[in-house]
Design a protein around this motif. Structure first.
Motif, mmCIF file in Angstrom:
data_model
loop_
_atom_site.group_PDB
_atom_site.id
_atom_site.type_symbol
_atom_site.label_atom_id
_atom_site.label_comp_id
_atom_site.label_asym_id
_atom_site.label_seq_id
_atom_site.Cartn_x
_atom_site.Cartn_y
_atom_site.Cartn_z
ATOM 1 N N PRO A 85 -37.250 23.886 -35.655
ATOM 2 C CA PRO A 85 -37.440 24.465 -34.316
ATOM 3 C C PRO A 85 -38.160 23.493 -33.383
ATOM 4 O O PRO A 85 -38.757 22.521 -33.843
ATOM 5 N N SER A 86 -38.115 23.774 -32.093
ATOM 6 C CA SER A 86 -38.753 22.894 -31.113
ATOM 7 C C SER A 86 -40.271 22.922 -31.286
ATOM 8 O O SER A 86 -40.864 23.988 -31.282
ATOM 9 N N PRO A 87 -40.910 21.750 -31.505
ATOM 10 C CA PRO A 87 -42.374 21.744 -31.677
ATOM 11 C C PRO A 87 -43.094 22.057 -30.360
ATOM 12 O O PRO A 87 -42.575 21.761 -29.288
ATOM 13 N N ASP A 88 -44.277 22.653 -30.453
ATOM 14 C CA ASP A 88 -45.023 23.026 -29.250
ATOM 15 C C ASP A 88 -45.463 21.815 -28.426
ATOM 16 O O ASP A 88 -45.608 21.909 -27.224
ATOM 17 N N ILE A 90 -43.879 18.966 -28.022
ATOM 18 C CA ILE A 90 -42.769 18.011 -27.942
ATOM 19 C C ILE A 90 -42.803 17.142 -26.685
ATOM 20 O O ILE A 90 -42.445 15.966 -26.722
ATOM 21 N N TYR A 143 -33.725 22.207 -24.210
ATOM 22 C CA TYR A 143 -33.940 23.245 -25.220
ATOM 23 C C TYR A 143 -32.623 24.000 -25.385
ATOM 24 O O TYR A 143 -32.219 24.743 -24.491
ATOM 25 N N PRO A 154 -33.697 29.484 -34.797
ATOM 26 C CA PRO A 154 -34.621 29.142 -33.713
ATOM 27 C C PRO A 154 -34.006 28.156 -32.724
ATOM 28 O O PRO A 154 -32.932 27.625 -32.960
ATOM 29 N N VAL A 155 -34.764 27.899 -31.656
ATOM 30 C CA VAL A 155 -34.331 26.971 -30.625
ATOM 31 C C VAL A 155 -34.585 25.528 -31.063
ATOM 32 O O VAL A 155 -35.632 25.227 -31.614
#
Lengths: 288, 695
Positions: A85-88, A90, A143, A154-155
Motif C-alpha cells: 500500500p501507499s506509505p504515509d 511517500i 495514487y 489497498p491503494v
C-alpha cells in the motif's frame, strides 16, 4: 562534476532497493509507459503488498522527430516505482530520492501541481500531481484508485520519473542528445546521441514513412485474437503480453495517421476490452 | 461568561489550486451549521486555505454550554397502548413523568427532557469529526488501506480549544497541538498555543496563511520584478498561482528574441496555461520578451537556477509552437478540411466537414436576409473549422479560431473572413463580448443554430445536470448573439432554414423528429435560455421577465423583448412605476373580486354618459388617448416612450381612486366603473402583465 545518465539510474536503483523494492528489468516487449509493465498494472490489483522499481524504455511513435528535436523522442526512458500500500511518508521519501540523485528541491523550486491520471486503454485512473522542478514536469505521482475497472484496495502509489528531462536539468543542458550517458572523463565517454540517435532516426522514418499499415492492421487482429484465446485458457501473463502488443500496434497505426477519429475510438475500445479481460482473470485467480 | 477560541487545522498533501477558495467557503458554512445544530454560540468564524492546509478558527465560544430543556411531544393520550409504551421507552421516562399538552387537535403526551450543560471541548471533538465527514471535495481519493476519502492523503490534525488539545483521531491520525510549516524551507514540526501564535509561527516557517494576502503579495511581486513593464491582466491566473504557493517569490525570466515573431496568443498560451507565467507588456501595449514566474521558495542563489529552468521549459514549448506554425502553413488553410471528413461531429449527424457544408448554405441564406455579401459568408463558413485540424490547435486547443484568423490573414484572405474565423466563437463566456461585424455575427449564429437544431432533431436535449454536448451554453450564446442590434432576425424562421440544411435522407437517423416538432422543442428551450439570460446576464428581476414574456412569448424578436424588459425595469425603478403598480393591483383586485362574484368578465365598452365625477371622465379621457399611443410605441419597439407614457397615467389614476367609489349602489354605474378599470388594465398590459410583478 555533473551526474551522468547511467549514474542517475544506478542511484535510483540503489535508493529504491534500500526502500524494500524488488529491482526489476524493463518489460521485454514494446510498451508506451512503465505503467504497462505487469509489475505495475497487474500487481496494483488485489490485496498483496508489493514494492517494485525498474527502468522502462517507453515507445511513443507519435513523438518521433527523426532524432532532430532536442526534447521529443520516439523512445524515452522512465524510472518507474510502485508501492502497495501507499506509505504515509511517500512524498518525503520521493523528495529524498531527488536529493539522492543531486536535485535540490529548494534550488529548483519543486512543486506538486494537480494532475489526475487516466488511461482509457487500461480502464485505470488515479489522483495525484505532476511534480515540477523549475517549471519542468519531472515525475508523475499518482495514487491508483482504479485499474482495469476494479477499485484498488489497498491503494498503490506510482512514481514515474521522466529520466531524460530530469537529467537534462541536473546536467544543465538544452539538447537531449548532448546528455552525458556515462562518465565524460572516463576511458570511453558516450553521449545520449551516441547511444540512441540512430534508433530515433530510423524508427521515426519507419513509423512515419515505411510502416505497412495493412500489415499492421493484420498484426493487430492477430494479437487481439491470441489474447482472447489465452484468456480462455486462463493464462493471464501471456494474454496480457498480447494485449500490450495490440496496444503498441495501435500506437503505430495512430502515429501513421491510419485511423480516422471514429476508428481510433473503436481501436481504443478493443484494447480496453482486452486489458479489462486480463485484469478480470488476474482478480479471479487472486494473483495480486 | 468565559469564552475561548477553537483552532482546527487539517494538514494534507497538496490540494489542487482550483479547489481551494471553495473549500474555505465550505468549511465556514459547515461549521456555522454545526454550531447552530448544537446550540453553541460563537462570535466569529474564519477559515483559511493554503496548498497544504485548511484551517478554521472560531472565537468567542463558551467553555461549557448551559443546561437546556427540550419539550418532546408524544402520541395522543388516547393513542393505542403500544404507541404510548414506545414513546415512553425512547424518552426513558414513566407515564407519570409526562405532562399533558392541550392542543386544538386534542390532548397529547409530552415530556421535558433536560440536556445537561456540556464541556465545549467534548462537543468540539465531535464537531471536528463531523466536519471531516461532511466535507465534500469535487474529487476525492482513498489512500493506504483506508476507506476514508479526502482530496489528497491527510497528514495532520491540529485541534486546540482554549489552548489545550481537543483529543480525537481520524484516518489513523491523532489530533495534536503540532503542525508543519513550508515543506522545504522549514520542514521541522512545531507546536502552537493559539491562533495568533499559529499564524505568526507559520509566517516564521515560511507560510502565508491568508489566501488574499498571498494573492496581494504575488500581484505586487510580479509588478515589482516587471519594472517598467506591466503584467498582462489575468485574474484567474493570479487565483491559480495563489493556490500553488505558500511562500510566493516573484522572479523574471527572458523569452528568446527569435520567438517574438510568433503571434501573441501563440506565445502567451503556453506561458499562461501550461507554465502559469505572467506575460509582460511594454509601454506600447506590445508583448515584451520577458515573463514573471512565481516560485514557492527563497532560493540561496536568488532564484538563478529556477529562472534558468523555467526559461529552458518555455524555450522547448515555443520551439514546438514555432514548428507547428511553420508546418501548418505549408499548405493552404482549406487543405485541413480533408481531415475534417474523418472527424466526427456526431454519430448521427455526420462529420465536421458535413457540418461545414451546411454552414456554407445556411450562412449564405442569412447573408442575403441581412443584406451582406453571400460570397464572403460562404468563404468564411468554408474555412470556419479548418484550423481544428491544424497541429497548433491540436497542441493548444484554446487557440481554435485564433489560429484560423492568423492563417487566413497570412494567405491574404478577405479581412472580414479572417475576422469571422476568430469571432465565430464569441461570446466565449456567459456575458462575454459578442461580435459586431456582420459576417462574424452570422457565422457565430449559424454554428450554434446548426448544433442545436441537429441535436434536438435527433432527440438529444439537455436533461437535469446532463448536457454532454454543452447545448445550454450554445443556446445562451445564440441568445446573446440574437440580441445584437445590428442584425435582427426571426429566430423561428432561421431555425427552420437550419433544419432544411441537414441531408436527413442520407443521414438515416433512427428516430428523427420532424421539422415542426424540432422547432417547437427548440423554441421552448431557447425561451428558457432567454429568461435565464435576462435574469443572469441582463440582471432584470425575475418577475419583470415573467411579466413581459407572459404577454409576448409568441413574439420571436428577442431583441425587442429584452428592450421591453429593460424599459419595465426602468419604470419600476421610479416612484411613478411603484405607484402605478399599486393602482394596478387595486384595480385588478377589485375586478377579480367582482368578476368572481358576478361570474363574468368586465371587458365591455365604457359609457361616458354614466360618469358622475370629473375624476371618472378625466381618467377615461387619458386612457383613450394613451392606449393607442402606447400600442403604437410598442409596435415600433420604442419601449422607453411607451413607459414614459404609462408613467403619465399615475396622477389621474390616483385621483380616480381617491374620489370614486367603484361599487356604488347604481348597478349600471358600477358596471361602467368596472369597465373603466378593465380598460386601465388593458392599457398596462400593452407593455407587460403587471399582475406578475411583485410589489
Amino acid at each position: 562534476m555533473k551526474v551522468d545518465f547511467q549514474t542517475v539510474i544506478l542511484k535510483l536503483q540503489e535508493f529504491w532497493s534500500q526502500k524494500g523494492c524488488v529491482i526489476l528489468q524493463p518489460y521485454d516487449a514494446e510498451v508506451g509507459a512503465g505503467t504497462f509493465h505487469p509489475a505495475t498494472i497487474l500487481k496494483a490489483l488485489g490485496p498483496k503488498p508489493w514494492r517494485a522499481a525498474y527502468v522502462q524504455p517507453s515507445r511513443r511513435p507519435g513523438d518521433g522527430r527523426y532524432g532532430e528535436n532536442p526534447n521529443r523522442l520516439y523512445r524515452h526512458h522512465q524510472y518507474q516505482v510502485l508501492l502497495k500500500p501507499s506509505p504515509d511518508d511517500i512524498q518525503d521519501v520521493y523528495l529524498d530520492s531527488l536529493k539522492y540523485i543531486g536535485l535540490d528541491p529548494i534550488l529548483h523550486d519543486v512543486r506538486f501541481v494537480e494532475d489526475d491520471w487516466e488511461s482509457p486503454t487500461l480502464g485505470a485512473a488515479g489522483l495525484g500531481w505532476e511534480v515540477w522542478a523549475g517549471g519542468q514536469e519531472v515525475t508523475q505521482f499518482t495514487y491508483f484508485q482504479q485499474v482495469g475497472g476494479f477499485p484498488c484496495e489497498p491503494v498503490s502509489v506510482e512514481l514515474t520519473y521522466g529520466l531524460e528531462r530530469l537529467i537534462m536539468i541536473l546536467q544543465g543542458i538544452e539538447n537531449v542528445y548532448d546528455l552525458a550517458w556515462n562518465h565524460p572523463a572516463g576511458p570511453s565517454p558516450m553521449t545520449y546521441g551516441d547511444v540512441a540517435q540512430q534508433m530515433e532516426r530510423e524508427f521515426s522514418t519507419f513509423s512515419f514513412e515505411h510502416l505497412d499499415a495493412p500489415m499492421v492492421f493484420r498484426h493487430f487482429e492477430d494479437a487481439e485474437s491470441m489474447c482472447t484465446q489465452l484468456i480462455t485458457s486462463k493464462l493471464v501473463l501471456p494474454a496480457y503480453e498480447y494485449c500490450l502488443k495490440a496496444s503498441h500496434l495501435f500506437n503505430l497505426l495512430d502515429a501513421r495517421g491510419a485511423l480516422s477519429v471514429t476508428e481510433r475510438a473503436n481501436y481504443i475500445g478493443r484494447v480496453r476490452a482486452l486489458a479489462h479481460a486480463c485484469c478480470t482473470l488476474w482478480m479471479e485467480n487472486a494473483c495480486g | 461568561m468565559l469564552v475561548a477560541e477553537w483552532l482546527f487545522e487539517i494538514l494534507s498533501e497538496e490540494i489542487p489550486s482550483r479547489m481551494q477558495p471553495m473549500a474555505q467557503e465550505q468549511l465556514r458554512g459547515l461549521a456555522e451549521t454545526e454550531f447552530q445544530e448544537q446550540g453553541l454560540e460563537f462570535e466569529t468564524i474564519r477559515t483559511f486555505v493554503t496548498p497544504r492546509r485548511l484551517t478554521l478558527v472560531v472565537e468567542g465560544l463558551p467553555l461549557k454550554t448551559v443546561e437546556r430543556v427540550e419539550e418532546k411531544k408524544g402520541p395522543r393520550v388516547d393513542a393505542p397502548a403500544q404507541a404510548i409504551e414506545g414513546f415512553l421507552k425512547t424518552a426513558g421516562v414513566s407515564r407519570e413523568a409526562c405532562d399533558i399538552l392541550d392542543t386544538p387537535k386534542g390532548q397529547f403526551l409530552s415530556v421535558a427532557i433536560k440536556q445537561p450543560g456540556q464541556l465545549t471541548e467534548s462537543i468540539l471533538s465531535k464537531t471536528a469529526l463531523s466536519l471531516l465527514e461532511k466535507f465534500r471535495w469535487p474529487k476525492s481519493m482513498r489512500w493506504r488501506s483506508s476507506s476514508i476519502t479526502w482530496v489528497r492523503p491527510l497528514r495532520g490534525l491540529l485541534c486546540l480549544f482554549d489552548g489545550k488539545v481537543v483529543s480525537f483521531s481520524y484516518a489513523g491520525i491523532e489530533a495534536s497541538n503540532s503542525t508543519q510549516g513550508h515543506r522545504f524551507l522549514a520542514p521541522t514540526p512545531f507546536e502552537v498555543q493559539n491562533f495568533k501564535d499559529y499564524e505568526k509561527k507559520l509566517h516564521d516557517h515560511f507560510v502565508i496563511l491568508d489566501w488574499q494576502e498571498r494573492r496581494q503579495i504575488i500581484k505586487a511581486g510580479v509588478s515589482k520584478v516587471a519594472g517598467e513593464l506591466t503584467p498582462l491582466k489575468d485574474e484567474s491566473l493570479l487565483d491559480e498561482v495563489t493556490g500553488l504557493v505558500e511562500w510566493p517569490v516573484a522572479l523574471k525570466g527572458k523569452v528568446d528574441k527569435h520567438f517574438m515573431n510568433l503571434p501573441l496568443e501563440v506565445i502567451t498560451t503556453p506561458m499562461r496555461v501550461h507554465q502559469r507565467y505572467f506575460p509582460l507588456m511594454n509601454r506600447e501595449g506590445k508583448l515584451a520578451p520577458y515573463f514573471g514566474v512565481v516560485a514557492n521558495v527563497e532560493a540561496p542563489d536568488q532564484g538563478k537556477a529556477i529562472i534558468i529552468g523555467n526559461e529552458r521549459v518555455l524555450r522547448a514549448r515555443l520551439a514546438d509552437a514555432q514548428f507547428f506554425w511553420e508546418q501548418d502553413q505549408k499548405h493552404p488553410l482549406e487543405r485541413f478540411n480533408l481531415s475534417l471528413k474523418t472527424r466526427l461531429f456526431h454519430q448521427h449527424l455526420g462529420s465536421v466537414f458535413t457540418k461545414v457544408e451546411r454552414l456554407v448554405t445556411l450562412c449564405m441564406r442569412m447573408a442575403e436576409k441581412a443584406g451582406t455579401d453571400p460570397r464572403i459568408m460562404a468563404r468564411a463558413a468554408l474555412l470556419s473549422k479548418a484550423d481544428l485540424a491544424s497541429q497548433m490547435v491540436n497542441e493548444f486547443p484554446e487557440l481554435q479560431g485564433i489560429m484560423g484568423r492568423y492563417y487566413a490573414q497570412n494567405q491574404k484572405e478577405n479581412a472580414e473572413v479572417a475576422q469571422a474565423l476568430e469571432e465565430q466563437y464569441w461570446p466565449k463566456t456567459s456575458g462575454g463580448k459578442t461580435p459586431d461585424a456582420l459576417p462574424s455575427l452570422i457565422l457565430a449564429m449559424a454554428d450554434r443554430l446548426d448544433t442545436l437544431v441537429g441535436f434536438f432533431a435527433i432527440g438529444i436535449a439537455p436533461t437535469g445536470s446532463k448536457d454532454p454536448f454543452a447545448l445550454r451554453r450554445a443556446g445562451l450564446g445564440l441568445i446573446a448573439l440574437a440580441l445584437n442590434p445590428s442584425f435582427s432576425l426571426s429566430m423561428l424562421e432561421t431555425l427552420g432554414w437550419s433544419y432544411d440544411c441537414y441531408p436527413w435522407d442520407e443521414l438515416a437517423v433512427p428516430q428523427l423528429k420532424d421539422r415542426e416538432e424540432t422547432l417547437a422543442d427548440l423554441w421552448k428551450f431557447l425561451l428558457e435560455r432567454f429568461k435565464f439570460f435576462l435574469r443572469d446576464v441582463q440582471e432584470s428581476p425575475y418577475d419583470h421577465v415573467e411579466a413581459v414574456l407572459s404577454v409576448a412569448d409568441q413574439n420571436p424578436n428577442l431583441f425587442d423583448l429584452s428592450l421591453r424588459v429593460k424599459a419595465l425595469d426602468q419604470l419600476m425603478d421610479g416612484e411613478d412605476g411603484k405607484n402605478l403598480l399599486v393602482a394596478y393591483k387595486r384595480a385588478s383586485n377589485i375586478l377579480k373580486i367582482e368578476e368572481d362574484k358576478d361570474k363574468c368578465t368586465y371587458e365591455g365598452q365604457v359609457n361616458k354618459e354614466l360618469f358622475d365625477l370629473d375624476e371618472e371622465s378625466e381618467f377615461f379621457k387619458s386612457l383613450s388617448q394613451k392606449l393607442p399611443e402606447i400600442e403604437g410605441f410598442v409596435k415600433k419597439g420604442d419601449f422607453v416612450k411607451a413607459v414614459q407614457d404609462l408613467a403619465t397615467l399615475r396622477p389621474v389614476v390616483d385621483r380616480f381612486f381617491d374620489k370614486v367609489v367603484v361599487n356604488t349602489e347604481d348597478k349600471n354605474k358600477r358596471v361602467n366603473r368596472l369597465h373603466l378599470l378593465a380598460y386601465f388594465r388593458k392599457t398596462l398590459h400593452q407593455l407587460a402583465d403587471f399582475s406578475k410583478i411583485e410589489s
